[in-house]
Design a protein around this motif. Structure first.
Motif, PDB file in Angstrom:
ATOM      1  N   GLU A 251      22.003-121.831  30.726  1.00 33.47           N
ATOM      2  CA  GLU A 251      20.499-122.573  30.494  1.00 33.47           C
ATOM      3  C   GLU A 251      19.260-122.879  30.558  1.00 33.47           C
ATOM      4  N   PHE A 252      19.251-121.764  31.399  1.00 34.02           N
ATOM      5  CA  PHE A 252      17.398-122.259  31.637  1.00 34.02           C
ATOM      6  C   PHE A 252      16.795-120.372  31.405  1.00 34.02           C
ATOM      7  N   MET A 253      17.510-120.136  30.384  1.00 34.11           N
ATOM      8  CA  MET A 253      17.264-118.630  29.594  1.00 34.11           C
ATOM      9  C   MET A 253      17.088-118.631  28.431  1.00 34.11           C
ATOM     10  N   HIS A 254      15.896-117.976  27.945  1.00 29.72           N
ATOM     11  CA  HIS A 254      15.511-117.987  26.734  1.00 29.72           C
ATOM     12  C   HIS A 254      14.947-116.385  26.252  1.00 29.72           C
ATOM     13  N   GLY A 255      15.362-116.021  24.894  1.00 32.58           N
ATOM     14  CA  GLY A 255      15.131-115.249  24.480  1.00 32.58           C
ATOM     15  C   GLY A 255      13.783-115.309  23.722  1.00 32.58           C
ATOM     16  N   ILE A 256      12.538-114.553  23.789  1.00 25.62           N
ATOM     17  CA  ILE A 256      11.215-114.782  23.697  1.00 25.62           C
ATOM     18  C   ILE A 256      10.309-113.624  23.235  1.00 25.62           C
ATOM     19  N   LEU A 257      10.636-113.020  21.600  1.00 24.29           N
ATOM     20  CA  LEU A 257      10.287-111.901  21.454  1.00 24.29           C
ATOM     21  C   LEU A 257       8.994-111.719  21.424  1.00 24.29           C
ATOM     22  N   ASN A 258       8.990-110.158  22.350  1.00 25.17           N
ATOM     23  CA  ASN A 258       7.161-110.220  22.798  1.00 25.17           C
ATOM     24  C   ASN A 258       6.187-109.940  21.042  1.00 25.17           C
ATOM     25  N   GLY A 259       5.059-109.909  21.280  1.00 33.62           N
ATOM     26  CA  GLY A 259       3.858-109.606  20.146  1.00 33.62           C
ATOM     27  C   GLY A 259       2.958-108.601  19.947  1.00 33.62           C
ATOM     28  N   VAL A 260       2.787-108.547  19.808  1.00 31.38           N
ATOM     29  CA  VAL A 260       1.540-107.446  19.501  1.00 31.38           C
ATOM     30  C   VAL A 260       0.509-108.134  19.156  1.00 31.38           C
ATOM     31  N   ASP A 261      -0.494-107.286  19.472  1.00 26.36           N
ATOM     32  CA  ASP A 261      -2.031-106.794  20.343  1.00 26.36           C
ATOM     33  C   ASP A 261      -2.264-106.180  18.861  1.00 26.36           C
ATOM     34  N   GLY A 412      18.723-105.103  20.378  1.00 24.76           N
ATOM     35  CA  GLY A 412      17.985-105.565  21.524  1.00 24.76           C
ATOM     36  C   GLY A 412      16.740-106.094  20.501  1.00 24.76           C
ATOM     37  N   GLY A 413      15.570-105.705  20.435  1.00 31.36           N
ATOM     38  CA  GLY A 413      14.283-106.383  20.355  1.00 31.36           C
ATOM     39  C   GLY A 413      14.493-105.284  18.663  1.00 31.36           C
ATOM     40  N   LEU A 414      14.564-104.084  18.692  1.00 30.55           N
ATOM     41  CA  LEU A 414      14.882-103.006  17.574  1.00 30.55           C
ATOM     42  C   LEU A 414      15.271-103.665  16.362  1.00 30.55           C
ATOM     43  N   ASN A 415      16.552-103.852  16.916  1.00 33.01           N
ATOM     44  CA  ASN A 415      17.820-105.066  16.059  1.00 33.01           C
ATOM     45  C   ASN A 415      16.849-106.161  15.624  1.00 33.01           C
ATOM     46  N   ASP A 416      16.396-106.780  16.276  1.00 31.02           N
ATOM     47  CA  ASP A 416      15.523-108.392  15.714  1.00 31.02           C
ATOM     48  C   ASP A 416      14.019-107.933  14.996  1.00 31.02           C
ATOM     49  N   THR A 417      13.871-107.391  14.979  1.00 30.71           N
ATOM     50  CA  THR A 417      11.782-106.769  14.735  1.00 30.71           C
ATOM     51  C   THR A 417      12.236-105.663  13.111  1.00 30.71           C
ATOM     52  N   ILE A 418      13.484-104.980  12.925  1.00 33.00           N
ATOM     53  CA  ILE A 418      13.791-104.585  12.333  1.00 33.00           C
ATOM     54  C   ILE A 418      15.051-104.397  11.150  1.00 33.00           C
ATOM     55  N   VAL A 419      14.235-104.482   9.573  1.00 30.46           N
ATOM     56  CA  VAL A 419      15.621-104.617   8.608  1.00 30.46           C
ATOM     57  C   VAL A 419      16.226-103.683   8.657  1.00 30.46           C
ATOM     58  N   GLN A 420      17.484-103.625   7.675  1.00 31.78           N
ATOM     59  CA  GLN A 420      17.489-101.963   6.855  1.00 31.78           C
ATOM     60  C   GLN A 420      17.189-101.931   5.654  1.00 31.78           C
ATOM     61  N   PHE A 421      16.505-101.465   4.761  1.00 36.67           N
ATOM     62  CA  PHE A 421      16.165-101.013   3.950  1.00 36.67           C
ATOM     63  C   PHE A 421      16.826-100.581   2.614  1.00 36.67           C
ATOM     64  N   ASP A 422      16.850-101.764   2.111  1.00 38.08           N
ATOM     65  CA  ASP A 422      17.721-101.362   0.726  1.00 38.08           C
ATOM     66  C   ASP A 422      16.767-101.482  -0.770  1.00 38.08           C
ATOM     67  N   LYS A 423      17.729-100.337  -0.860  1.00 39.89           N
ATOM     68  CA  LYS A 423      16.832 -99.274  -1.776  1.00 39.89           C
ATOM     69  C   LYS A 423      16.570-100.780  -3.543  1.00 39.89           C
ATOM     70  N   LYS A 424      18.091-101.042  -3.191  1.00 40.25           N
ATOM     71  CA  LYS A 424      18.599-101.949  -4.599  1.00 40.25           C
ATOM     72  C   LYS A 424      17.416-103.342  -5.291  1.00 40.25           C
ATOM     73  N   THR A 425      17.686-103.363  -4.347  1.00 36.06           N
ATOM     74  CA  THR A 425      16.779-104.486  -3.854  1.00 36.06           C
ATOM     75  C   THR A 425      14.933-104.655  -3.569  1.00 36.06           C
TER      76      THR A 425
END
Ligand code: ADP
Length: 493
Positions: A251-261, A412-425
């Motif tokens: 209950e005291f834990m949070h997942g916050i994505l890192n940012g980029v400088d 992990g964060g790879l899954n949160d930031t990368i969206v599989q490319f869909d050729k059709k859309t």
């Protein structure tokens, strides 16, 4: 009525631009800048390593001979001051015998024998420095095991110290794989009373001390560096033995994505690359590729074929073992590969052997090289991160900005930031594979390579990635919410 300025003491064992071994340093160097923009009075404390001394940065001695309690009495530290960004105070804890060494944590994969002494001293020195400077923090934000002792000190020897009465601690886990484990007989080094702290509900971990566990158990709030990783570490598969205690403190834990400088990582103004580029002005990217091919002595024919980049610590975590299995299949696709890495000597040897077999197609550089890392991200078409686990990962976000299309394991964060490319859309910014095996990785690489051959699709995909925005503002605001939430709650004693 003016609102009170939030005061944060920010403790990390590595911070860009002073000292770096991995992503922690990037985060610790950019989050404070973003917090400052939100009006926070944030101040950092870091050890004064040899690497920092070699940089000849402007520093000023502000406290001579500050006395720090240790197991055997007191030892002195000199405190120097420098700045992060324009005006964020950074206090450097100097002690020649502890920090004036060639590396941050150890040599050739072996930790320094006295790391518990080094980082306990640092943790205590950080608190005493704040006290001496009359900087009364509302929050003490600690990062990874090296500062995991601090939340425990605040619940033990510092519990009733007036200066810290209103201070809450936040502990950020950047990587659960590094647990700061030391033998039980080192407890006196920590300065913590044995009875209150050395037990399974405390920092005892299978008969040893774990300074990571100390941070998890005794902090007022825990964060980790991506929402997916925050969930994964509650499972036996990714919890690395800490899942029980993490579940208890959930209950005291949070997942916050890192940012980029984006001041450092932006192809439109990157000082490490000769040809700048941006969406709509992509000619410079082609030139960066040509230059990288020359720099790594690769076959110029690769200018018209996909060039794949990897920048990674050479560690089991990073998935290079599955990559090594398929070098042969990768080169059958008529692609080039550039690897920049440092770490495990066994992995290094195996990569070296492959590079010799595939001269002209595969370029490698072993060691830390910040400038080359920028040139690789700019000069490659695809960027590979096949991690076994990945708390957040920064390089995939850098790669997106530079139009180097990420191929990643969906974790992990790879899954949160990368969206599989869909050729059709035409939607998505990269390629993902799920199972941790060489076959799945190869399928993803093949898929990316087949898209590369269609320049219209490829350009669209690249631009999708370049448009993504992972700047720190959003993440810094999420941290502010965490800070505010701990300030409101009664402290867990
Ligand atoms: P981790 O912290 O697990 O190593 P991240 O992706 O979060 O992984 O961050 C790694 C950081 O270290 C990135 O900034 C990356 O560019 C940098 N890096 C990794 N290896 C090297 C290297 N050999 N030379 C230069 N920079 C490196």
């Amino acid at each position: 009525m003016p609102t009170k300025t939030l005061k944060i003491l920010f403790l990390a064992s590595e911070v860009v631009p002073f000292a770096k071994s991995g992503g922690l340093a990037d985060v610790a160097g950019s989050l404070p800048i973003a917090l400052k923009k939100l009006g926070v009075d944030v101040r950092l404390v870091i050890p004064y390593y040899q690497a920092i001394k070699k940089k000849n940065i402007d520093t000023r001695l502000i406290i001579k001979g500050l006395e720090i309690p240790v197991e055997t009495g007191k030892l002195k530290a000199d405190i120097h001051k420098t700045a992060l960004g324009k005006n964020i105070p950074v206090y450097l804890v100097e002690r020649e015998d502890l920090y004036n060494r060639p590396n941050l944590y150890g040599i050739a994969g072996d930790d320094y024998y006295d790391n518990i002494e080094r980082f306990s001293f640092f943790s205590r020195a950080a608190l005493i420095t704040a006290q001496r400077l009359k900087f009364k923090p509302d929050i003490i934000h600690c990062h990874d095991w090296q500062t995991g002792l601090v939340p425990a000190l605040l619940k033990g020897p510092y519990l009733n110290v007036d200066h810290f009465l209103s201070a809450s601690s936040v502990f950020t886990i950047h990587n659960l794989g590094y647990q700061g484990i030391f033998p039980a007989n080192k407890m006196p080094v920590t300065g913590l009373p044995l009875d209150k702290f050395f037990h399974p509900e405390g920092l005892e971990y299978w008969g040893n001390i774990s300074l990571l566990k100390s941070g998890i158990v005794f902090s007022d709030s825990i964060t980790t560096v991506s929402p997916s990783y925050a969930k994964e570490i509650l499972t036996p598969e990714y919890g690395m033995g800490m899942e029980g205690i993490l579940k208890r403190r959930h209950e005291f834990m949070h997942g916050i994505l890192n940012g980029v400088d984006y001041n450092s990582w932006n192809p439109a103004k990157d000082t490490h690359i000769t040809c700048k580029y941006s969406p709509g002005k992509m000619a410079g990217k082609r030139r960066c590729k040509e230059e990288l091919i020359k720099e790594m002595s690769l076959d110029p024919a690769l200018n018209n074929r996909p060039l794949i980049g990897i920048i990674s610590r050479l560690a089991t975590q990073k998935g290079l073992d599955i990559l090594i299995k398929i070098f042969k299949d990768i080169f059958k696709l008529d692609v080039g590969l550039v690897i920049l890495g440092e770490g495990d000597s066994n992995l290094e040897k195996r990569i070296k052997v492959a590079a010799e077999k595939n001269k002209g197609k595969m370029g490698v550089f072993f060691g830390l090289n910040e400038s080359l890392s920028h040139r690789i991200i700019a000069g490659t078409d695809m960027f590979l991160i096949p991690s076994r686990y990945e708390p957040c990962g920064l390089t995939q976000m850098y790669a997106l900005k530079y139009g180097s299309v990420p191929i990643v394991r969906a974790i992990g964060g790879l899954n949160d930031t990368i969206v599989q490319f869909d050729k059709k859309t035409g939607k998505g910014n990269g390629f993902k594979f799920y199972n941790y095996d060489a076959k799945a990785l190869l399928i993803s690489i093949k898929e990316a390579v087949s898209m590369y051959d269609n320049s219209k699709i490829w350009n669209k995909l690249r631009l999708e990635g370049m448009k993504c925005d992972f700047s720190w503002n959003r993440s810094a605001e999420a941290y502010m919410k965490v800070y505010e939430s701990v300030l409101k709650k009664p402290k867990v004693v």
